[in-house]
Design a protein around this motif. Structure first.
Motif, short mmCIF file in Angstrom:
data_model
loop_
_atom_site.label_atom_id
_atom_site.label_comp_id
_atom_site.label_asym_id
_atom_site.label_seq_id
_atom_site.Cartn_x
_atom_site.Cartn_y
_atom_site.Cartn_z
N ASN A 81 94.86 66.78 18.51
CA ASN A 81 95.63 66.36 19.84
C ASN A 81 96.98 66.18 19.76
OD1 ASN A 81 92.76 65.07 19.36
ND2 ASN A 81 92.76 65.83 21.32
N ARG A 82 97.92 66.84 19.01
CA ARG A 82 99.22 66.71 19.02
C ARG A 82 99.92 68.06 18.65
NH1 ARG A 82 102.76 63.87 14.93
NH2 ARG A 82 104.92 63.61 15.82
N THR A 135 101.43 65.63 23.38
CA THR A 135 100.16 65.04 22.98
C THR A 135 99.10 65.38 24.25
OG1 THR A 135 100.98 62.92 23.93
CG2 THR A 135 101.42 63.17 21.58
N PHE A 136 98.13 65.43 23.82
CA PHE A 136 96.70 65.53 24.71
C PHE A 136 95.35 65.03 24.07
CE2 PHE A 136 98.34 69.20 21.96
CZ PHE A 136 97.00 69.72 21.41
N PRO A 137 95.71 63.56 24.02
CA PRO A 137 94.37 62.81 23.71
C PRO A 137 93.06 63.10 24.28
CG PRO A 137 95.53 61.52 24.57
CD PRO A 137 96.41 62.62 24.67
N ASP A 138 91.85 63.18 23.37
CA ASP A 138 90.61 63.39 24.30
C ASP A 138 90.20 62.21 25.27
OD1 ASP A 138 89.84 65.54 22.65
OD2 ASP A 138 89.25 64.20 21.04
N VAL A 164 90.68 66.94 27.59
CA VAL A 164 91.76 66.15 26.86
C VAL A 164 92.91 65.81 28.25
CG1 VAL A 164 91.77 67.40 24.62
CG2 VAL A 164 93.24 68.38 26.52
N ILE A 188 93.54 74.04 23.19
CA ILE A 188 92.72 73.35 23.86
C ILE A 188 91.61 74.54 24.39
CG2 ILE A 188 92.24 72.54 26.28
CD1 ILE A 188 95.30 71.15 26.04
#
Length: 90
Positions: A8-9, A24-27, A33, A61
């Motif tokens: 996620n990063r 950043t792309f958190p769940d 995400v 992703i």
């Protein structure tokens, strides 16, 4: 470009290990995400670094079979300029 990939990063690190560019792309859940943050150090601005980070994030992703919700202002604008990735947006 030698990005460092984390869950996620994605980051570009300087010689001391500090992030000088990152996304950043958190769940949000198991399938989605949130692209919530992009950062590019002033020394790298104007070189297309944020776009390269977005492309790397989109690749990661997609490879995970997930969808994205862009909440970072840069990510929102990037998706508007790249409609070929609309299928990735939830």
């Amino acid at each position: 470009m030698d990005f460092t990939y984390y869950p996620n990063r994605i980051a570009l690190l300087d010689g001391s290990g500090q992030a000088i560019a990152e996304i950043t792309f958190p769940d949000l859940d198991g399938n989605t995400v949130d692209i919530n943050h992009t950062f590019v150090d002033e020394s790298l601005r104007g070189q297309g670094m944020a776009g390269k980070l977005m492309e790397a994030a989109v690749d990661q992703i997609q490879s995970q079979g997930k969808k994205a919700v862009p909440t970072c202002s840069y990510a929102v604008k990037w998706f508007e300029k790249h409609p070929e990735y609309n299928k990735l947006v939830k």
